[in-house]
Design an enzyme around this catalytic site. Structure first.
Site, short mmCIF file in Angstrom:
data_model
loop_
_atom_site.label_atom_id
_atom_site.label_comp_id
_atom_site.label_asym_id
_atom_site.label_seq_id
_atom_site.Cartn_x
_atom_site.Cartn_y
_atom_site.Cartn_z
N HIS A 42 72.84 27.43 61.88
CA HIS A 42 71.61 26.95 62.51
C HIS A 42 71.81 25.64 63.27
O HIS A 42 71.11 25.39 64.27
CB HIS A 42 70.51 26.79 61.45
CG HIS A 42 70.01 28.09 60.93
ND1 HIS A 42 69.08 28.86 61.61
CD2 HIS A 42 70.31 28.79 59.81
CE1 HIS A 42 68.82 29.96 60.92
NE2 HIS A 42 69.55 29.94 59.83
N GLU A 75 63.17 30.44 70.23
CA GLU A 75 64.11 30.35 71.36
C GLU A 75 63.44 30.74 72.67
O GLU A 75 64.10 31.13 73.63
CB GLU A 75 65.32 31.27 71.10
CG GLU A 75 65.02 32.75 71.06
CD GLU A 75 64.61 33.25 69.67
OE1 GLU A 75 64.73 34.47 69.45
OE2 GLU A 75 64.20 32.44 68.83
#
Length: 220
Positions: A115, A143
Site C-alpha cells: 500500500h 484511485e
C-alpha cells in the site's frame, strides 16, 4: 527673628512639597512607562495570536478541502467546483465537459508492491494531473480523479484527455519499480439535454469510465 523663623519654615515646607511632587511625578512617569510597555507587549501578543489564528484557519480550511495524500482538492471541493462550473456554463450557455479518470489495475499494484507503493503511485499520478492537464483536477475517491474542463467542446476535451492518458502511460515511478507501467481509463460526459446536473453528469461520466474498462482499459 520670628519673621525669619517663619520664612524659613515656609521655605522648608515649599521645598518639601516640591521634592514630594517631583518624587510623585517620577513615580507616575515610571508607572506610565511600565504600563505603556505592558500594553505594547499585550498588543504585540494579540497581533501575533491573530496572525497565528489566521494561519491556523487557513490551514484548517486547506485540510478540509484537500486530500491529505495527494494534496489535490478532495471530493467535497470537487463537487463544489463542478457545481459552480455548471451554474456558469448554464448561465453563459458555454460548453462543459466532465471526466472521471481511474488508474488501471490499481489493486494489483497494491497487492504486488504494498500500500505504501500504491500511495506513491497515487501521488505521482496526482502530481502529473495537477501540472499536466491545465484544468481543475480533484481526487474523487480511491484511485479515481475528477477532471473538469470548462469551455471545452467534447471532441476537443476527448483529444486533450487522450493526451493526458498518454502522459500517464509514460509516467515511471522509480521509487516503486522502474519497469512498472501505469495506465488510466477515462470516461467523459458533456453538458447537454438530460445531463445538466452534477449528479447526471457524474453518472454519465461513470458509465463511460466503465465502458473504457470493459473495452480494454488505457483509453478514453
Amino acid at each position: 527673628l520670628a519673621v525669619l523663623t517663619l520664612a524659613g519654615m515656609v521655605l522648608m515646607l515649599v521645598s518639601w512639597r516640591t521634592a514630594s511632587y517631583r518624587r510623585r511625578q517620577r513615580l507616575l512617569n515610571t508607572q506610565i512607562t511600565a504600563r505603556t510597555q505592558e500594553l505594547s507587549e499585550k498588543n504585540r501578543a494579540l497581533e501575533q495570536a491573530g496572525a497565528e489564528r489566521e494561519v491556523l484557519l487557513q490551514r484548517l480550511e486547506h485540510q478540509a478541502m484537500h486530500d491529505a495524500l495527494t494534496n489535490l482538492p478532495n471530493r467535497r471541493a470537487g463537487d463544489d467546483h463542478l457545481q459552480q462550473a455548471l451554474r456558469e456554463a448554464l448561465a453563459g450557455q458555454s460548453p462543459l465537459t466532465v471526466a472521471l479518470l481511474d488508474i488501471d489495475h490499481f489493486k494489483q499494484i497494491n497487492d504486488r508492491y504494498g500500500h505504501e507503493a500504491g500511495d506513491r503511485v497515487l501521488r505521482d499520478v496526482a502530481g502529473l494531473l495537477q501540472l499536466g492537464s491545465g484544468h481543475f483536477v480533484s481526487r474523487h475517491g480511491g484511485e479515481e480523479f475528477l477532471v473538469v474542463l470548462r469551455g471545452v467542446e467534447p471532441v476537443l476535451a476527448a483529444q486533450q484527455l487522450r493526451e493526458l492518458g498518454q502522459r500517464v502511460a509514460r509516467l515511471r515511478c522509480e521509487e516503486v519499480d522502474p519497469a512498472l507501467v501505469i495506465t488510466a481509463s477515462i470516461g467523459l460526459a458533456a453538458l447537454g439535454p438530460g445531463q445538466d446536473t452534477v449528479r447526471t453528469l457524474l453518472a454519465a461520466a461513470d458509465r463511460q469510465l466503465y465502458r473504457a474498462k470493459r473495452e480494454g482499459r488505457n483509453r478514453v
